[in-house]
Design an enzyme around this catalytic site. Structure first.
Site, PDB file in Angstrom:
ATOM      1  N   PRO A 156      -3.594  -1.506   1.757  1.00  0.00           N
ATOM      2  CA  PRO A 156      -3.276  -1.045   2.947  1.00  0.00           C
ATOM      3  C   PRO A 156      -2.448   0.216   2.759  1.00  0.00           C
ATOM      4  O   PRO A 156      -1.514   0.379   2.148  1.00  0.00           O
ATOM      5  CB  PRO A 156      -2.352  -2.242   3.618  1.00  0.00           C
ATOM      6  CG  PRO A 156      -2.226  -3.092   2.122  1.00  0.00           C
ATOM      7  CD  PRO A 156      -3.315  -2.661   1.279  1.00  0.00           C
ATOM      8  N   ASP A 190       0.136   1.975  -1.394  1.00  0.00           N
ATOM      9  CA  ASP A 190      -0.261   0.784  -1.008  1.00  0.00           C
ATOM     10  C   ASP A 190       0.915  -0.022  -0.722  1.00  0.00           C
ATOM     11  O   ASP A 190       1.898  -0.645  -1.430  1.00  0.00           O
ATOM     12  CB  ASP A 190      -0.771   0.464  -2.580  1.00  0.00           C
ATOM     13  CG  ASP A 190      -1.474  -0.892  -2.418  1.00  0.00           C
ATOM     14  OD1 ASP A 190      -1.308  -1.640  -1.568  1.00  0.00           O
ATOM     15  OD2 ASP A 190      -2.321  -1.343  -3.378  1.00  0.00           O
ATOM     16  N   HIS A 191       0.792  -0.672   0.481  1.00  0.00           N
ATOM     17  CA  HIS A 191       2.065  -1.341   1.122  1.00  0.00           C
ATOM     18  C   HIS A 191       2.142  -2.630   0.590  1.00  0.00           C
ATOM     19  O   HIS A 191       3.016  -3.204   1.012  1.00  0.00           O
ATOM     20  CB  HIS A 191       1.660  -1.366   2.692  1.00  0.00           C
ATOM     21  CG  HIS A 191       2.847  -1.346   3.550  1.00  0.00           C
ATOM     22  ND1 HIS A 191       4.046  -1.859   3.037  1.00  0.00           N
ATOM     23  CD2 HIS A 191       3.064  -1.058   4.916  1.00  0.00           C
ATOM     24  CE1 HIS A 191       5.212  -1.807   3.697  1.00  0.00           C
ATOM     25  NE2 HIS A 191       4.593  -1.268   5.130  1.00  0.00           N
ATOM     26  N   ARG A 192       1.245  -3.204  -0.125  1.00  0.00           N
ATOM     27  CA  ARG A 192       1.411  -4.441  -0.967  1.00  0.00           C
ATOM     28  C   ARG A 192       2.361  -4.493  -1.750  1.00  0.00           C
ATOM     29  O   ARG A 192       2.821  -5.455  -2.212  1.00  0.00           O
ATOM     30  CB  ARG A 192      -0.014  -4.848  -1.264  1.00  0.00           C
ATOM     31  CG  ARG A 192      -1.294  -5.076  -0.435  1.00  0.00           C
ATOM     32  CD  ARG A 192      -2.290  -5.326  -1.211  1.00  0.00           C
ATOM     33  NE  ARG A 192      -2.975  -4.299  -1.980  1.00  0.00           N
ATOM     34  CZ  ARG A 192      -3.847  -4.370  -2.822  1.00  0.00           C
ATOM     35  NH1 ARG A 192      -4.594  -5.548  -2.841  1.00  0.00           N
ATOM     36  NH2 ARG A 192      -4.212  -3.153  -3.607  1.00  0.00           N
ATOM     37  N   ILE A 219       4.549  -1.297  -2.122  1.00  0.00           N
ATOM     38  CA  ILE A 219       5.559  -0.581  -2.199  1.00  0.00           C
ATOM     39  C   ILE A 219       5.878  -0.618  -0.306  1.00  0.00           C
ATOM     40  O   ILE A 219       5.225  -0.573   0.648  1.00  0.00           O
ATOM     41  CB  ILE A 219       5.269   1.186  -1.887  1.00  0.00           C
ATOM     42  CG1 ILE A 219       4.633   1.325  -3.463  1.00  0.00           C
ATOM     43  CG2 ILE A 219       6.327   2.175  -1.940  1.00  0.00           C
ATOM     44  CD1 ILE A 219       5.318   1.715  -4.548  1.00  0.00           C
TER      45      ILE A 219
END
Ligand code: COA
Length: 561
Positions: A357, A533-535, A537
């Protein structure tokens, strides 16, 4: 030092000027003995030309679409080191294997028994003829993967009777004459060798009968034959899917792939190595859309298809398909093959895009001071043959930010529950080349001066443009910088080079009026676009990282040495 050997097209039977439909390796690739280097295709067979021994591809001499014959040099191979004593012998053997065509069978052996009988037969006479496996090179006990005809079928001269497949080639055994199939002597799964009888036919030898036969007659007979077939056996040619497919095909079970349609699989437009790969994965080539040369199915097509099936099977719903439109209905079009780099990078970019994401954080860095330092160093750098661009400073600054925020220097473990923290600072940079985007890697940027980094940037960018990058130049990056600053733009959203977790996009620095509390001051302003990568950060961490980076660049501290 490793010796170079020329890899040549081996004995490929009676074929000449055969089309190269796929080049399976790039210069610099390491290969094992027997790995396919290129794929050739005639109207009868597709075959891989294998590496005669392990080594590195020093140069490629052919491209997709080229025509080659026995003896054509397709590549130079740097033989893998095999020890000083063993090397010359290994080379001789390999050279012999690659330069000497596989022993070709005698002319008599090439001819099937039907040929010799033909000579004695009066023109136009019907004659019973055995259809035998012709010279198939060095292969023995080859698997017969499809029987393409049934008893009573009318066949044309050269029509495929059965399909054979080795791990190197798939080929049809053709009818030596036009006529009627009297009996079929083999079934799918049998092993056959040169001379094995696969069928007996009543041949029309001499050509008069076929000339006398009107197209209408032929059509009628074919229709009758097909009626007959429909009773028991599958028709020889049809690719059409019947409506009573196994249920598993329309709705795959969790974790399983649809059953393979064997007759369609045998006819699919794919090289032997792709067929083998598809079989290993249980992928049905019939269902895969080929994106390769002339619609050929590639390894990547198989991978993509399997991924999409698994996603669907695991309840993810799969990716909605983009409509497949015939654009030619709206005007002239031309179908152009993607470059090799694009074929490789496209699926990787897509994999990152769909799996991670993405969010992009934008910020500006005041690089007025940094640019003054850069300009001051420019002439020293030039004297060393180095072009000192802002990118070298930016990469040095990234190391500071990665040290401060170690999560950005990590990868998400495939278990989804751990981070792999990297203690080294190898930085990739996106390089634009005539063939597409590549990402060379500068190792240990933390241990290098800005001069070293700028020098390596220049060297690697040149190698990239000249197509001379090797695998080792593109491995091991922790974080990537994509600079469009030399071109223009104010911001963009780079795609994370997964399994890295962040990428810094850099746009063109512009002089801007910045309010200092009392006045507007002209400051050189560099736009930063950090995708992450929002998983792994969070947004706040990304904002802190980008701000910190901007500060390091602004103060230009510890960037030079
Ligand atoms: N702002 C203003 N000017 C910049 C700049 C920036 N951010 N970055 C570079 N420049 C200037 C350089 O100083 C140089 O000017 P000069 O010739 O007057 O000294 C000029 O732009 C050209 O620089 P370039 O040759 O591109 O060097 P570089 O070190 O900045 O970049 C590469 C090297 C290989 C990264 C670059 O050539 C490239 O391929 N960029 C494209 C990357 C890409 O496609 N990314 C997209 C991925 S989605």
């Amino acid at each position: 030092m490793a010796d170079k050997i020329e890899v040549k097209v081996p004995d490929i039977g009676d074929f000449d000027e055969v089309e190269v439909i796929d080049v399976l390796v790039a210069e610099g690739d390491s290969v094992e003995a027997e790995d396919g280097l290129i794929t050739l295709e005639t109207d009868k067979a597709a075959m891989d030309v294998p590496a005669p021994q392990a080594g590195k591809v020093a140069s490629l001499k052919v491209a997709s679409g080229d025509k080659v014959s026995e003896g054509t040099v397709i590549a130079e191979l740097e033989a893998a080191d095999a020890g000083a004593d063993a090397e010359p012998a290994a080379k001789d053997d390999a050279q012999e294997a690659s330069e000497t065509p596989a022993p070709s069978q005698s002319d008599e052996a090439d001819d099937s028994s039907s040929e010799s009988e033909e000579k004695k037969t009066p023109a136009g006479e019907k004659k019973e003829v055995e259809i035998t496996v012709p010279d198939i090179g060095d292969f023995d006990e080859v698997e017969l993967i499809d029987v393409l005809v049934s008893e009573g079928d009318e066949v044309e001269e050269e029509q495929g009777i059965v399909t054979l497949e080795t791990d190197k080639a798939a080929m049809d055994v053709p009818a030596p004459h036009g006529g009627t199939i009297k009996s079929v002597k083999v079934t799918s799964g049998d092993k056959v060798s040169q001379g094995s009888v696969v069928a007996v036919m009543e041949a029309l030898i001499g050509g008069e009968s076929s000339a006398a036969e009107t197209p209408a007659d032929k059509k009628d007979e074919k229709a009758a034959a097909s009626d007959k077939q429909s009773d028991e056996k599958a028709a020889p040619a049809p690719k059409a899917q019947s409506s009573d497919k196994p249920k598993a095909e329309s709705k795959p079970d969790r974790g399983s792939l649809p059953a393979i349609d064997e007759s369609g699989f045998a006819k699919a437009h794919a090289s032997p190595s792709v067929r083998k790969f598809a079989r290993e994965l249980g992928a049905d080539l019939v269902k895969i859309h080929g994106s390769g040369y002339k619609g050929r199915i590639t390894h990547d097509d198989v991978k993509k298809w399997v991924k999409s099936q698994l996603r669907g099977a695991s309840g993810g719903g799969g990716l909605p398909q983009v409509p497949d439109i015939d654009h030619s209905q709206f005007g002239d079009v031309e179908r152009v093959a993607l470059s090799r780099i694009k074929k490789i990078s496209g699926p990787r970019l897509q994999a990152s895009w769909v799996n991670a994401p993405h969010v992009t954080q934008h910020d500006d860095a005041d690089i007025t001071k940094m640019d003054a330092v850069r300009k001051a160093l420019k002439s020293d750098a030039e004297a060393m043959g180095i072009k000192m661009t802002p990118l070298a400073f930016i990469m040095k600054a990234c190391v500071h930010a990665l040290r401060e925020f170690p999560d950005f220097n990590s990868s998400l473990d495939p278990d989804g529950e751990h981070l792999v923290m990297k203690k080294y600072f190898h930085l990739g940079f996106a390089a634009d080349t005539p063939n597409g985007l590549v990402v060379p890697v500068i190792r240990d940027v933390d241990e290098k001066s800005v001069f070293d980094v700028a020098g390596e940037l220049g060297d690697l960018a040149k190698k990239a443009r000249d197509g001379k990058l090797q695998q080792k130049h593109m491995q091991g990056a922790c974080f990537t910088v994509s600079s469009l600053g030399g071109i223009g733009g104010t911001a963009f959203t780079p795609i994370v080079n997964a399994p890295e977790v962040a990428i810094l996009g850099v746009s063109k620095a512009e002089m801007k009026p910045v309010w200092n509390g009392q006045d507007f001051e002209p400051r050189l302003t560099l736009p930063l676009s950090l995708s992450y990568d929002h998983r792994v950060i969070d947004g706040a961490a990304a904002a802190r990282f980008t701000r910190y980076l901007a500060d390091v660049l602004g103060e230009c501290r510890n960037l030079v040495m």
